[in-house]
Design an enzyme around this catalytic site. Structure first.
Site, short mmCIF file in Angstrom:
data_model
loop_
_atom_site.label_atom_id
_atom_site.label_comp_id
_atom_site.label_asym_id
_atom_site.label_seq_id
_atom_site.Cartn_x
_atom_site.Cartn_y
_atom_site.Cartn_z
N LYS A 1 1.08 -1.43 -0.06
CA LYS A 1 -0.10 -0.09 0.13
C LYS A 1 1.04 1.08 -0.26
O LYS A 1 0.23 1.82 -0.12
CB LYS A 1 -0.70 0.10 1.60
CG LYS A 1 -1.91 -1.47 2.18
CD LYS A 1 -2.72 -1.68 0.10
CE LYS A 1 -3.50 -3.08 0.48
NZ LYS A 1 -4.47 -3.33 0.41
C1 LIG Z 1 -0.94 -7.77 2.09
C2 LIG Z 1 -2.33 -7.92 1.40
N1 LIG Z 1 -1.68 -8.31 0.64
C3 LIG Z 1 -3.13 -8.67 -1.23
C4 LIG Z 1 -3.26 -7.51 -0.75
C5 LIG Z 1 -5.16 -7.54 -1.29
O1 LIG Z 1 -4.82 -6.98 -2.57
P1 LIG Z 1 -6.33 -5.86 -3.15
O2 LIG Z 1 -6.88 -5.06 -1.89
O3 LIG Z 1 -5.36 -4.90 -4.01
O4 LIG Z 1 -6.87 -7.21 -4.54
C6 LIG Z 1 -4.07 -6.63 0.23
C7 LIG Z 1 -4.80 -5.72 1.03
O5 LIG Z 1 -5.73 -5.36 -0.31
C8 LIG Z 1 -3.01 -6.68 1.56
O6 LIG Z 1 -3.20 -6.24 2.32
N1 LIG Z 2 -6.51 -5.32 2.06
C1 LIG Z 2 -7.11 -4.82 2.83
C2 LIG Z 2 -8.15 -3.95 1.87
C3 LIG Z 2 -8.82 -2.42 1.78
O1 LIG Z 2 -8.34 -2.56 0.33
P1 LIG Z 2 -7.90 -0.81 -0.85
O2 LIG Z 2 -6.54 -1.65 -1.63
O3 LIG Z 2 -9.03 -1.20 -1.59
O4 LIG Z 2 -6.98 0.43 0.46
C4 LIG Z 2 -6.56 -3.62 3.72
O5 LIG Z 2 -5.20 -3.44 3.86
O6 LIG Z 2 -6.88 -2.25 4.34
#
Ligand SMILES: Cc1ncc(COP(=O)(O)O)c(C=O)c1O
Ligand SMILES: N[C@@H](CCOP(=O)(O)O)C(=O)O
Length: 465
Positions: free
Chosen positions: A112
């Protein structure tokens, strides 16, 4: 570049407008009106560029005239200068064709940071010289929360309210959010799961008492700028593995469908991607949707991969809109059906469009643990449980001579107990996280209702001037 809503009824905005708005006013998500493309020569010319300079090349067409190239370069160098690895997102080889793309070298140890470090700077840049004050409301299953809070803590002109499901994030994840005591940071633990938190956030955007008083914005991947920044690492990795001359496949641990949608965008921009594997845990709505067109939610099951314990994947709407002919009215109707019934069927066009590029795998806890052990014993790498879901899915693919890159989405020390259970190894938190376990925590716990959370936001946010 202009941005349109997937539901067709919100104002068309430029990049600045779409970034500050976060969610479209008709409940849809902003997407670029057209996909910019890079020629084979332009992609080849990315080889040898630093991560920040690659980011400028990829993002400039999306930014349009809202920033000059020099301004964008300055922001990218500032954002990626905070990463602890010189390559920002380094590749690690596991065996002949299996690779990891490590996305966790930012300040809060998850992928993120790649987008949110930039988004924090974009907010600041777009607010400078205005008297606008943003109220950011977000939902997190663990990682978005800390990355967003790190990106905006203490910034002038921004208040952030972050909802996390009580008891459903790891202790490290919780502390990374709740020990930030800056006065503009408000952590709210809600009695519910991530889907409930995300739905509450969307409802608050549609609540006039809040939306008319405060300039609401989003840091979740419903905000287009988040995804734009994530497109960059697909290009960065692929050119290092022989792209564009050689196609590369990616396996992406998936929850809200943001990260993997960024891969789809890279493909639409011209990057040769052999396959995008959508790797889910047992909360497998996306796997079912991609294998037989059934997008229907079940109960969210708690797993060792809490960040992916999601059954309503916001960004899937962006894919359905693009594959379904970009018809906002039809998309709004499809989403209204899902909201009413908790289920919908993909159209033939959507199913066939997805089949060309996407594969999907459902990985249970045993296979996840096995992938962790394989990485540890065969390649000497400790991976976090989310990455292990992606790796297990990658190892099921048969793509002769195509390198497959698993996105390593979090540092293993964020999920130390699950890692130790699977491998016997206990990874330590990098020193830059500091005395996380000694610091004071601050958060409130509220019922997952609009009345409780909306009132709390209204009482603590500062209206836009
Ligand atoms: C460590 C981790 N892996 C994978 C994901 C999944 O990613 P996305 O929500 O973009 O599919 C998340 C949360 O979004 C996460 O925090
Ligand atoms: N896994 C995510 C969930 C939110 O996903 P986002 O990519 O739309 O912000 C988290 O870690 O909060």
């Amino acid at each position: 570049m202009r941005y349109v809503s997937t539901r067709g009824a919100a104002p068309v905005l430029d990049f600045r407008g779409a970034t500050l708005a976060g969610l479209a006013s008709d409940g849809g998500l902003y997407v670029p009106e057209t996909w910019p493309t890079l020629s084979t020569d332009e992609i080849a010319a990315l080889a040898g560029l630093s991560y920040a300079d690659t980011a400028v090349r990829i993002m400039l067409p999306f930014v349009g005239d809202c920033l000059t190239e020099d301004e964008l370069r300055g922001l990218c160098h500032a954002a990626y200068g905070r990463f602890s690895h010189v390559a920002v997102t380094p590749l690690v080889q596991l065996d002949h064709d299996q690779w990891l793309l490590e996305l966790f070298h930012g300040p809060t140890l998850a992928f993120k940071d790649v987008a949110l470090q930039l988004l924090g700077l974009l907010f600041e840049r777009f607010l400078t010289g205005t008297d606008k004050r943003l109220t950011i409301i977000g939902a997190t299953s663990g990682d978005t929360g800390s990355a967003a809070i790190d990106a905006v803590a203490g910034r002038e002109g921004v208040d952030i309210f972050m909802l996390h499901p009580v008891g459903r994030v790891s202790e490290v994840q919780r502390r990374q959010m709740t020990t930030v005591l800056a006065p503009n940071v408000h952590n709210i633990a809600i009695e519910g799961d991530f889907d409930t938190a995300q739905a509450l956030v969307k409802t608050m955007f549609a609540t006039p008492a809040l939306a008319d008083t405060f300039a609401l914005s989003a840091v979740n991947s419903i905000n287009w700028a988040r995804l734009m920044a994530q497109v960059v690492y697909y290009f960065y990795a692929a050119v290092r593995l022989g792209g564009p001359g050689k196609p590369v496949a990616f396996s992406v641990p998936t929850g809200n469908f943001g990260d993997v949608f960024a891969g789809y965008v890279a493909s639409r921009m011209g990057l040769p991607i052999a396959k995008l594997v959508v790797a889910t845990n047992v909360n497998d709505i996306l796997h079912r949707a991609l294998t037989n067109g059934d997008y229907s939610r079940g109960l969210v099951e708690q797993t060792a991969t809490p960040s992916m314990d999601i059954q309503v994947s916001s960004n899937f709407e962006r894919l359905l809109f693009d594959l379904g002919g970009r018809d906002g009215k039809a998309q709004a109707a499809q989403m209204a059906g899902f909201d009413a019934d908790g289920a919908m069927r993909l159209t033939n066009a959507q199913q066939q469009g997805a089949a060309g590029l996407f594969g999907s795998e459902r990985v249970d806890g045993d296979d996840m643990a096995m992938a962790m052990r394989w990485a540890h014993e065969k390649a000497g790498e400790i991976v976090d449980p989310h990455t292990a879901i992606g790796l297990a899915a990658a190892r099921r693919q048969s793509l002769p001579d195509v390198p497959i890159v698993t996105l390593a989405t979090a540092h293993p020390a964020k999920f130390v107990d699950a890692v130790e259970r699977a491998t016997g190894a206990r990874p330590t938190l990098p020193a830059r996280v500091g005395d996380l376990f000694e610091r004071e925590e601050r958060y409130v716990t509220l019922p997952a209702t609009l009345a409780a959370v909306g009132d709390y936001v209204a009482a603590h946010a500062r209206p836009s001037r």
